[in-house]
Design a protein around this motif. Structure first.
Motif, PDB file in Angstrom:
ATOM      1  N   THR A 149      18.092 -53.726 -16.928  1.00  0.00           N
ATOM      2  CA  THR A 149      17.587 -53.925 -15.215  1.00  0.00           C
ATOM      3  C   THR A 149      18.094 -52.781 -14.249  1.00  0.00           C
ATOM      4  N   ASN A 150      19.068 -51.813 -14.749  1.00  0.00           N
ATOM      5  CA  ASN A 150      19.723 -51.419 -13.877  1.00  0.00           C
ATOM      6  C   ASN A 150      19.924 -51.741 -12.809  1.00  0.00           C
ATOM      7  N   LEU A 151      20.894 -53.081 -12.903  1.00  0.00           N
ATOM      8  CA  LEU A 151      21.838 -54.354 -12.426  1.00  0.00           C
ATOM      9  C   LEU A 151      20.577 -54.729 -10.805  1.00  0.00           C
ATOM     10  N   ASN A 152      19.565 -55.185 -11.246  1.00  0.00           N
ATOM     11  CA  ASN A 152      18.828 -56.414 -11.048  1.00  0.00           C
ATOM     12  C   ASN A 152      18.625 -57.032 -12.087  1.00  0.00           C
ATOM     13  N   ILE A 153      18.059 -57.935 -10.897  1.00  0.00           N
ATOM     14  CA  ILE A 153      17.513 -59.042 -11.654  1.00  0.00           C
ATOM     15  C   ILE A 153      16.344 -60.206 -11.596  1.00  0.00           C
ATOM     16  N   ALA A 154      16.331 -60.201 -13.069  1.00  0.00           N
ATOM     17  CA  ALA A 154      14.875 -60.293 -13.361  1.00  0.00           C
ATOM     18  C   ALA A 154      14.497 -61.915 -12.964  1.00  0.00           C
ATOM     19  N   ILE A 155      14.073 -62.463 -12.261  1.00  0.00           N
ATOM     20  CA  ILE A 155      13.252 -63.737 -12.659  1.00  0.00           C
ATOM     21  C   ILE A 155      12.308 -64.158 -12.887  1.00  0.00           C
ATOM     22  N   GLN A 156      11.212 -62.962 -13.350  1.00  0.00           N
ATOM     23  CA  GLN A 156       9.867 -63.227 -13.937  1.00  0.00           C
ATOM     24  C   GLN A 156       9.880 -62.667 -15.115  1.00  0.00           C
ATOM     25  N   LEU A 165      25.019 -65.654  -8.914  1.00  0.00           N
ATOM     26  CA  LEU A 165      24.381 -64.669  -9.596  1.00  0.00           C
ATOM     27  C   LEU A 165      24.206 -63.113  -8.428  1.00  0.00           C
ATOM     28  N   ARG A 166      23.173 -63.117  -7.659  1.00  0.00           N
ATOM     29  CA  ARG A 166      22.886 -62.146  -6.915  1.00  0.00           C
ATOM     30  C   ARG A 166      23.698 -61.941  -5.796  1.00  0.00           C
ATOM     31  N   ARG A 167      24.490 -62.345  -5.133  1.00  0.00           N
ATOM     32  CA  ARG A 167      26.081 -63.021  -4.203  1.00  0.00           C
ATOM     33  C   ARG A 167      26.653 -61.662  -5.095  1.00  0.00           C
ATOM     34  N   TYR A 168      27.517 -61.857  -5.784  1.00  0.00           N
ATOM     35  CA  TYR A 168      27.796 -60.436  -7.019  1.00  0.00           C
ATOM     36  C   TYR A 168      27.369 -59.256  -7.275  1.00  0.00           C
ATOM     37  N   ALA A 169      26.007 -59.253  -7.948  1.00  0.00           N
ATOM     38  CA  ALA A 169      25.620 -58.483  -8.001  1.00  0.00           C
ATOM     39  C   ALA A 169      25.007 -57.404  -6.834  1.00  0.00           C
ATOM     40  N   LYS A 170      24.749 -57.935  -6.141  1.00  0.00           N
ATOM     41  CA  LYS A 170      24.536 -57.869  -4.287  1.00  0.00           C
ATOM     42  C   LYS A 170      22.705 -56.312  -4.751  1.00  0.00           C
ATOM     43  N   THR A 171      22.107 -56.997  -5.349  1.00  0.00           N
ATOM     44  CA  THR A 171      20.873 -56.602  -6.007  1.00  0.00           C
ATOM     45  C   THR A 171      19.475 -57.241  -5.462  1.00  0.00           C
ATOM     46  N   ASP A 172      18.339 -56.814  -6.385  1.00  0.00           N
ATOM     47  CA  ASP A 172      17.114 -57.305  -5.529  1.00  0.00           C
ATOM     48  C   ASP A 172      16.550 -58.328  -7.440  1.00  0.00           C
ATOM     49  N   PHE A 191      19.041 -59.408 -16.451  1.00  0.00           N
ATOM     50  CA  PHE A 191      20.330 -58.756 -15.823  1.00  0.00           C
ATOM     51  C   PHE A 191      21.006 -57.671 -16.784  1.00  0.00           C
ATOM     52  N   GLY A 192      20.897 -56.154 -16.465  1.00  0.00           N
ATOM     53  CA  GLY A 192      21.556 -56.025 -18.079  1.00  0.00           C
ATOM     54  C   GLY A 192      21.810 -53.983 -17.183  1.00  0.00           C
ATOM     55  N   GLU A 198      30.878 -51.642 -14.199  1.00  0.00           N
ATOM     56  CA  GLU A 198      30.110 -52.492 -13.672  1.00  0.00           C
ATOM     57  C   GLU A 198      29.757 -53.883 -13.875  1.00  0.00           C
ATOM     58  N   TYR A 199      28.957 -53.710 -14.310  1.00  0.00           N
ATOM     59  CA  TYR A 199      28.472 -54.690 -14.991  1.00  0.00           C
ATOM     60  C   TYR A 199      29.058 -55.547 -15.536  1.00  0.00           C
ATOM     61  N   LYS A 200      30.119 -54.974 -16.313  1.00  0.00           N
ATOM     62  CA  LYS A 200      31.449 -56.250 -16.576  1.00  0.00           C
ATOM     63  C   LYS A 200      31.556 -57.095 -15.315  1.00  0.00           C
ATOM     64  N   GLU A 201      32.207 -56.120 -14.852  1.00  0.00           N
ATOM     65  CA  GLU A 201      32.740 -56.912 -13.535  1.00  0.00           C
ATOM     66  C   GLU A 201      32.143 -57.570 -12.988  1.00  0.00           C
ATOM     67  N   ILE A 202      31.009 -57.432 -12.849  1.00  0.00           N
ATOM     68  CA  ILE A 202      29.767 -58.477 -11.881  1.00  0.00           C
ATOM     69  C   ILE A 202      29.889 -59.738 -12.225  1.00  0.00           C
ATOM     70  N   LEU A 203      29.259 -59.691 -13.898  1.00  0.00           N
ATOM     71  CA  LEU A 203      29.363 -61.051 -14.907  1.00  0.00           C
ATOM     72  C   LEU A 203      31.337 -61.437 -14.638  1.00  0.00           C
ATOM     73  N   LYS A 204      31.841 -60.877 -14.321  1.00  0.00           N
ATOM     74  CA  LYS A 204      33.640 -61.763 -14.615  1.00  0.00           C
ATOM     75  C   LYS A 204      33.095 -62.327 -13.262  1.00  0.00           C
ATOM     76  N   LYS A 205      33.200 -61.200 -11.729  1.00  0.00           N
ATOM     77  CA  LYS A 205      33.508 -62.613 -10.490  1.00  0.00           C
ATOM     78  C   LYS A 205      32.433 -63.667 -10.695  1.00  0.00           C
TER      79      LYS A 205
END
Length: 308
Positions: free
Chosen positions: A106-113, A238-245, A268-269, A289-296
Motif C-alpha cells: 500500500t506504499n505505507l497508506n491505509i486501505a479501509i475499503q 494506526l493512522r496517527r503513527y503511519a501519518k498517512t492517508d 497496510f504495507g 519504516e513499516y516495522k517501526e510504525i507497527l511497533k509504535k
C-alpha cells in the motif's frame, strides 16, 4: 495447506498481523532476487514477502519485551488463490481480533475499503451452421460479445463512492468453437466484477440475469467488500503513527474474511511497485519504516486513547 500462527503478549486488544506466503507465477529470473538503488527486486518482494519479513522481525522484538496487548501473527499459504484454506480457515476457527492488519502493498497508506468480488460464468447460446454459410446460423461468439456489452451498459457500473470512480468489469475468459468449418453454437465467458461497498451482489446478479434472459449464468466466486469505519479507535491510532492517508483498494485481499465477521480490517504495507508484473520490487528503507510504525502502534496501544 498449512498456516503459521504465533502470538506474543496477553489481554486486549487483540491485534492480528496477517501475511500471505504465496506468490503469483513468474519467469525463472523473477525468482532470482537482487538489490539495486535501495530496492529489493524479485517475485513477491512487494506482494507481500517484504511485509511478512518486517512482521516476523517485529514479533521477534516484541517477544523480548511483551506488549500490553495480544499480538497474533498469521502467515497463510493461499491468498493469491482465494484464501479459503488459509485466512478463511483461521477466521472460521476463531483467530480474529479487535483489528486485523494485512500487509498488502500500500506504499505505507491505509486501505479501509476494498471492492467485493462477483465472478460469473456466462454461457451464451447460438445456432450451428456450416462455416461456408454462416448466415444460416447464429454465431455464439458474436452473441456473447453483445451480451458483454449489455452487461457493461447497466447503470450499476456507473455508480461511484468517495474512494472509487466505478465498479470494475473485466471480460477475463472466453471459450467457443470446435472446428474451423462450423458456426459455434455456444460461447462461455468468464466475467470478473469488482463491485463497490454498499452495492448488493444479489441485486447485481439479478440485473444481469434479467438483461440476458437467454444466457445461463453461474456464480464462480463471490467475496465480500471491505468497509472499515475510518473512526474506529484502532484504525485512527494506526493512522496517527503511519501519518498517512486512507484509500480504497480495487482488488481484494484476506481482509474480506475479517470484515465478514465484523472485525475492523485494513491493508497496510511497505512501498514498492510492479506487483504481479515484471521488475517487482520493494523499497528496502520502507521495510524498516513499516516495522517501526507497527511497533509504535502496538507499544502505545493503550496510551492516549481519549485523545485519538
Amino acid at each position: 495447506m498449512k498456516s503459521i500462527v504465533a502470538s506474543v503478549g496477553t489481554g486486549t486488544p487483540v491485534i492480528v498481523l496477517n501475511g500471505h506466503l504465496d506468490v503469483v507465477p513468474g519467469l525463472p529470473e523473477d525468482f532470482e532476487p537482487h538489490t539495486e538503488d535501495g530496492k529489493l527486486f524479485g517475485r513477491g518482494s512487494y506482494d507481500m514477502l517484504g511485509a511478512v519479513a518486517s512482521m516476523m522481525v517485529l514479533m521477534a522484538e516484541l517477544a523480548k519485551t511483551a506488549p500490553a496487548c495480544n499480538v497474533v501473527l498469521t502467515l497463510v499459504p493461499d491468498e493469491e488463490s482465494g484464501g479459503e484454506a488459509g485466512t478463511g480457515h483461521l477466521v472460521k476457527r476463531g483467530f480474529v481480533g479487535d483489528i486485523a492488519i494485512c500487509g498488502e502493498p500500500t506504499n505505507l497508506n491505509i486501505a479501509i475499503q476494498a471492492k467485493g468480488i462477483l465472478q460469473l460464468i456466462v454461457k451464451v447460446p447460438g445456432v450451428a451452421a456450416h462455416g461456408s454459410r454462416p448466415w444460416l446460423g447464429r454465431n455464439a461468439i458474436f452473441q456473447a460479445l453483445e451480451s458483454y456489452r449489455t452487461i457493461a451498459s447497466l447503470n450499476v457500473f456507473e455508480e461511484s463512492t468517495p474512494f472509487f470512480d466505478r465498479p470494475s468489469l473485466n471480460l477475463a475468459k472466453i471459450s467457443a468453437g470446435k472446428v474451423f468449418n462450423q458456426v459455434p453454437d455456444s460461447c462461455v465467458m468468464g466475467i470478473d466484477i469488482r463491485y463497490l461497498p454498499g452495492q448488493n451482489p444479489d441485486e447485481l446478479l439479478n440485473r444481469i440475469r434479467t438483461s440476458l434472459p437467454d444466457a445461463e449464468i453461474y456464480v464462480h466466486l463471490q467475496g465480500s467488500p471491505v468497509d472499515t469505519p475510518p473512526d474506529n479507535v484502532w484504525v485512527r491510532k494506526l493512522r496517527r503513527y503511519a501519518k498517512t492517508d486512507f484509500f480504497g483498494q480495487d482488488g481484494s485481499a484476506d481482509t474480506r474474511f475479517y470484515a465478514e465477521q465484523g472485525v475492523p480490517a485494513v491493508e497496510f504495507g511497505p512501498s514498492g511497485a510492479n506487483h504481479h508484473g515484471p521488475d517487482e520490487y520493494v523499497e528496502i528503507r520502507s521495510l524498516f519504516e513499516y516495522k517501526e510504525i507497527l511497533k509504535k502502534f502496538i507499544s502505545n496501544i493503550k496510551d492516549d486513547e481519549d485523545e485519538i
